[in-house]
Design an enzyme around this catalytic site. Structure first.
Site, PDB file in Angstrom:
ATOM      1  N   PHE A 120      35.555   8.146  -7.611  1.00  0.00           N
ATOM      2  CA  PHE A 120      35.666   8.667  -6.133  1.00  0.00           C
ATOM      3  C   PHE A 120      34.762   7.499  -5.454  1.00  0.00           C
ATOM      4  CE2 PHE A 120      35.057  10.798  -2.690  1.00  0.00           C
ATOM      5  CZ  PHE A 120      36.769  11.115  -2.289  1.00  0.00           C
ATOM      6  N   ALA A 121      35.566   6.478  -5.211  1.00  0.00           N
ATOM      7  CA  ALA A 121      34.424   5.365  -4.401  1.00  0.00           C
ATOM      8  C   ALA A 121      34.607   5.838  -3.052  1.00  0.00           C
ATOM      9  CB  ALA A 121      34.509   4.021  -4.834  1.00  0.00           C
ATOM     10  N   THR A 123      30.864   6.786  -1.032  1.00  0.00           N
ATOM     11  CA  THR A 123      29.480   6.746   0.065  1.00  0.00           C
ATOM     12  C   THR A 123      29.207   5.029  -0.649  1.00  0.00           C
ATOM     13  OG1 THR A 123      29.130   8.471  -1.156  1.00  0.00           O
ATOM     14  CG2 THR A 123      27.045   7.466  -0.487  1.00  0.00           C
ATOM     15  N   PRO A 125      26.041   1.911   0.717  1.00  0.00           N
ATOM     16  CA  PRO A 125      24.663   2.515   0.937  1.00  0.00           C
ATOM     17  C   PRO A 125      24.452   1.228   2.067  1.00  0.00           C
ATOM     18  CG  PRO A 125      25.601   0.449  -0.770  1.00  0.00           C
ATOM     19  CD  PRO A 125      25.942   1.133   0.001  1.00  0.00           C
ATOM     20  N   GLY A 128      27.735   4.700   7.238  1.00  0.00           N
ATOM     21  CA  GLY A 128      27.300   6.615   6.995  1.00  0.00           C
ATOM     22  C   GLY A 128      28.946   6.707   5.791  1.00  0.00           C
ATOM     23  N   ARG A 264       8.322  38.605 -23.994  1.00  0.00           N
ATOM     24  CA  ARG A 264       7.430  38.567 -23.612  1.00  0.00           C
ATOM     25  C   ARG A 264       5.765  39.325 -23.296  1.00  0.00           C
ATOM     26  NH1 ARG A 264       1.979  35.382 -24.036  1.00  0.00           N
ATOM     27  NH2 ARG A 264       1.427  34.900 -21.593  1.00  0.00           N
ATOM     28  N   GLY A 335       6.853  31.806 -16.945  1.00  0.00           N
ATOM     29  CA  GLY A 335       5.043  30.774 -16.446  1.00  0.00           C
ATOM     30  C   GLY A 335       5.286  30.221 -17.277  1.00  0.00           C
ATOM     31  N   GLY A 336       3.750  28.709 -17.672  1.00  0.00           N
ATOM     32  CA  GLY A 336       3.681  27.622 -17.832  1.00  0.00           C
ATOM     33  C   GLY A 336       4.359  27.309 -18.720  1.00  0.00           C
ATOM     34  N   GLU A 359      29.592  15.857  -2.776  1.00  0.00           N
ATOM     35  CA  GLU A 359      30.584  16.656  -2.502  1.00  0.00           C
ATOM     36  C   GLU A 359      30.081  17.149  -0.778  1.00  0.00           C
ATOM     37  OE1 GLU A 359      32.334  15.755  -4.512  1.00  0.00           O
ATOM     38  OE2 GLU A 359      32.309  16.469  -5.927  1.00  0.00           O
TER      39      GLU A 359
HETATM   40  C1  LIG Z   1      24.613  11.660  -9.365  1.00  0.00           C
HETATM   41  C2  LIG Z   1      24.643  11.682  -7.928  1.00  0.00           C
HETATM   42  C3  LIG Z   1      26.112  11.438  -8.324  1.00  0.00           C
HETATM   43  C4  LIG Z   1      27.287  11.569  -7.013  1.00  0.00           C
HETATM   44  N1  LIG Z   1      28.674  10.842  -6.865  1.00  0.00           N
HETATM   45  C5  LIG Z   1      29.054   9.978  -6.378  1.00  0.00           C
HETATM   46  C6  LIG Z   1      30.894   9.340  -6.469  1.00  0.00           C
HETATM   47  O1  LIG Z   1      30.617   9.814  -7.381  1.00  0.00           O
HETATM   48  N2  LIG Z   1      31.180   9.129  -5.186  1.00  0.00           N
HETATM   49  C7  LIG Z   1      31.249   9.454  -4.128  1.00  0.00           C
HETATM   50  O2  LIG Z   1      31.315   8.640  -3.090  1.00  0.00           O
HETATM   51  N3  LIG Z   1      29.466   9.751  -3.892  1.00  0.00           N
HETATM   52  C8  LIG Z   1      28.895  10.074  -4.492  1.00  0.00           C
HETATM   53  N4  LIG Z   1      27.993  10.638  -4.762  1.00  0.00           N
HETATM   54  C9  LIG Z   1      27.004  10.619  -3.402  1.00  0.00           C
HETATM   55  C10 LIG Z   1      27.200  11.672  -2.349  1.00  0.00           C
HETATM   56  O3  LIG Z   1      27.863  12.481  -1.552  1.00  0.00           O
HETATM   57  C11 LIG Z   1      26.052  11.811  -1.150  1.00  0.00           C
HETATM   58  O4  LIG Z   1      24.839  11.067  -1.525  1.00  0.00           O
HETATM   59  C12 LIG Z   1      25.733  12.810  -0.194  1.00  0.00           C
HETATM   60  O5  LIG Z   1      26.997  12.716  -0.071  1.00  0.00           O
HETATM   61  C13 LIG Z   1      24.972  12.571   0.433  1.00  0.00           C
HETATM   62  O6  LIG Z   1      25.449  11.457   1.339  1.00  0.00           O
HETATM   63  P1  LIG Z   1      24.066  10.046   1.464  1.00  0.00           P
HETATM   64  O7  LIG Z   1      24.083   9.705   0.201  1.00  0.00           O
HETATM   65  O8  LIG Z   1      25.375   8.776   2.102  1.00  0.00           O
HETATM   66  O9  LIG Z   1      23.097  10.748   2.648  1.00  0.00           O
HETATM   67  P2  LIG Z   1      23.028  10.238   3.966  1.00  0.00           P
HETATM   68  O10 LIG Z   1      24.214   9.787   4.698  1.00  0.00           O
HETATM   69  O11 LIG Z   1      22.241   8.649   4.323  1.00  0.00           O
HETATM   70  O12 LIG Z   1      22.040  11.333   4.569  1.00  0.00           O
HETATM   71  C14 LIG Z   1      20.807  11.109   4.430  1.00  0.00           C
HETATM   72  C15 LIG Z   1      19.863  12.841   5.335  1.00  0.00           C
HETATM   73  O13 LIG Z   1      20.793  12.062   7.035  1.00  0.00           O
HETATM   74  C16 LIG Z   1      21.869  13.148   6.868  1.00  0.00           C
HETATM   75  N5  LIG Z   1      22.711  12.869   7.751  1.00  0.00           N
HETATM   76  C17 LIG Z   1      23.441  11.905   7.429  1.00  0.00           C
HETATM   77  N6  LIG Z   1      24.051  11.302   8.288  1.00  0.00           N
HETATM   78  C18 LIG Z   1      23.983  12.639   9.801  1.00  0.00           C
HETATM   79  C19 LIG Z   1      25.032  12.830  10.958  1.00  0.00           C
HETATM   80  N7  LIG Z   1      24.982  12.189  10.937  1.00  0.00           N
HETATM   81  N8  LIG Z   1      24.230  13.493  11.475  1.00  0.00           N
HETATM   82  C20 LIG Z   1      22.969  14.906  11.274  1.00  0.00           C
HETATM   83  N9  LIG Z   1      22.577  14.432   9.676  1.00  0.00           N
HETATM   84  C21 LIG Z   1      22.713  13.607   8.712  1.00  0.00           C
HETATM   85  C22 LIG Z   1      21.985  14.323   5.814  1.00  0.00           C
HETATM   86  O14 LIG Z   1      22.285  15.313   5.454  1.00  0.00           O
HETATM   87  C23 LIG Z   1      20.839  14.097   4.353  1.00  0.00           C
HETATM   88  O15 LIG Z   1      20.132  15.010   4.942  1.00  0.00           O
HETATM   89  C24 LIG Z   1      26.720  10.856  -5.939  1.00  0.00           C
HETATM   90  C25 LIG Z   1      25.806  11.574  -5.682  1.00  0.00           C
HETATM   91  C26 LIG Z   1      24.945  11.545  -6.176  1.00  0.00           C
HETATM   92  C27 LIG Z   1      23.128  12.276  -6.316  1.00  0.00           C
END
Ligand SMILES: Cc1cc2nc3c(=O)[nH]c(=O)nc-3n(C[C@H](O)[C@H](O)[C@H](O)COP(=O)(O)OP(=O)(O)OC[C@H]3O[C@@H](n4cnc5c(N)ncnc54)[C@H](O)[C@@H]3O)c2cc1C
Length: 381
Positions: A120-121, A123, A125, A128, A264, A335-336, A359
């Site tokens: 599922f692609a 998210t 970098p 948003g 324990r 505990g520890g 999710e």
């Molecule tokens: C191990 C792992 C596996 C994952 N697998 C998948 C996958 O298979 N496919 C996929 O697509 N994604 C995947 N993800 C991504 C995951 O779904 C996201 O990391 C998560 O939904 C948060 O999005 P972000 O990282 O872009 O955080 P950001 O959107 O950058 O958010 C960072 C912080 O800012 C807050 N924030 C951001 N925008 C707003 C807003 N408009 N208003 C208020 N608060 C806000 C958020 O709540 C959060 O606290 C994975 C993540 C991890 C760690």
């Protein structure tokens, strides 16, 4: 699946989880890598790749109520294994809802036996999620040309197909996002690994780069511009699975804590005879009982054909808070020694943290639940 056959399948899967998969924990945690050569044959033998795939495409066709118990049991052992099974089944089941017949026939039978897998692609970098996506899919004749970057994409090291969410319109309108199926080896599509995670170790959550990737328009999933709605439906049920993951992890931490509290001894008595420890145990039990019943109710509603956006987000949110409290209490009971790798408590604590993020983070769950309530939704029997 008919109930008697399901009970037999469940017993077989639970037996294999504890007999074959649980012993892999130390190797996975030490190497921070899943031993696919051992793991995949075991998962295939159990039928784990076909749990949520309809029977007509070679899967086991479990209902959500049936699947919940199984994914919860997977969440008691090393978390990287749970992640592989969860994402594979969630995405294959999402595809079985949004793909057309030809697309399903091409992908799902392979998924059911663990030879293919869908990731599922969503998210990114650099942007948003949802309408803020930066990945674009521009129409050129019979093709989409995809450009952009995704990251944290689970199972990216072995997935054969990716459901890629991209903008098919340049604005931020509700119909600007589409879901497109992209095959792994398409020219211009590259995958790199990210550094290892805090918990649920072993799986890969890669960075995907699309540079002028040409994909036939026939790879569009559902209607153009309907990506956000497809996303909401796929994530809705997936959120319930994450709640079940929280349940399984919490139950394991609870069971280990109860055992430990009886064994324990300090000052000549088991610590379980102390009121302070009894309170921790009781609090864990309350969280688990509440979560189990919330999930059961939501699963029953989904299986009867209802949409459950509020219930799914409430279960996901309550689940992560509950497993957070339970794993925290478990560390206090131990505990520890609980902070060391002698017991799985420290791993369960780390594994559980992923449930905050998968999710959608808490802010999203609050937003979805509140939106439904403000629209007038109330839960019903
Ligand atoms: C191990 C792992 C596996 C994952 N697998 C998948 C996958 O298979 N496919 C996929 O697509 N994604 C995947 N993800 C991504 C995951 O779904 C996201 O990391 C998560 O939904 C948060 O999005 P972000 O990282 O872009 O955080 P950001 O959107 O950058 O958010 C960072 C912080 O800012 C807050 N924030 C951001 N925008 C707003 C807003 N408009 N208003 C208020 N608060 C806000 C958020 O709540 C959060 O606290 C994975 C993540 C991890 C760690």
């Amino acid at each position: 699946m008919e109930q008697k056959a399901y009970e037999e399948l469940k017993a077989r899967i639970f037996d294999s989880i504890w007999r074959n998969l649980d012993p892999l924990e130390e190797e996975i945690e030490n190497n921070e890598a899943l031993p696919y050569d051992k793991l995949f044959p075991l998962l295939r033998e159990m039928g784990a790749f076909g749990l949520r795939i309809p029977e007509e495409y070679g899967g086991l066709g479990l209902t959500v109520s049936q699947y919940i118990d199984i994914i919860a049991e997977f969440s008691k052992i090393q978390g990287g294994i749970r992640v592989v099974v969860h994402v594979h089944n969630s995405m294959a089941s999402a595809l079985s809802k949004i793909a057309n017949e030809e697309q399903k026939r091409a992908v799902l039978p392979g998924c059911a036996v663990g030879e293919k897998s869908v990731a599922f692609a969503l998210t990114e970098p650099d942007h948003g999620t949802g309408l803020d996506l930066g990945t674009t899919a521009t129409r050129e004749g019979d093709h989409f040309i995809i450009n952009g970057r995704k990251h944290l994409i689970t199972n990216s090291d072995f997935a054969s197909h990716f459901i890629v969410f991209a903008k098919t319109k340049a604005d931020k309108s509700e119909d600007s996002v589409s879901a497109i199926l992209v095959e792994r080896d398409t020219p211009g599509f590259t995958i790199e690994a990210l550094p290892e995670t805090m918990g649920c170790k072993g799986g890969e959550h890669g960075v995907l780069t699309f540079e002028n990737v040409r994909v036939p328009v026939t790879n569009l999933l559902g209607e153009e511009g309907k990506g956000v709605y497809q996303l909401e439906e796929a994530l809705e049920i997936s959120r319930l699975y994450i709640a079940a993951t929280s349940l399984g992890t919490a139950e394991r931490a609870f069971d280990l804590s109860v055992e430990f509290a009886k064994e324990r001894k300090t000052f000549g008595k088991p610590i379980g005879e102390r009121q302070a420890i009894q309170r921790y145990i009781a609090e864990m039990g309350i969280d688990i009982y509440a979560l189990r019943n919330m999930i059961k109710d939501a699963a029953k509603k989904w299986d009867s054909g209802k949409r459950i956006p509020a219930e799914a987000s409430m279960c996901k949110q309550f689940g992560l808070e509950a497993v957070g409290r339970v794993t925290d209490r478990a560390l206090l009971v131990f505990g520890g020694i609980g902070y060391t790798r002698k017991y799985p408590i420290e791993r369960l604590y780390r594994d559980a943290r992923l449930n905050w993020l998968e999710e959608g983070p808490p802010t999203i769950q609050y937003m979805v639940a509140a939106r439904e309530f403000l629209k007038g939704y109330r839960w019903e029997e």
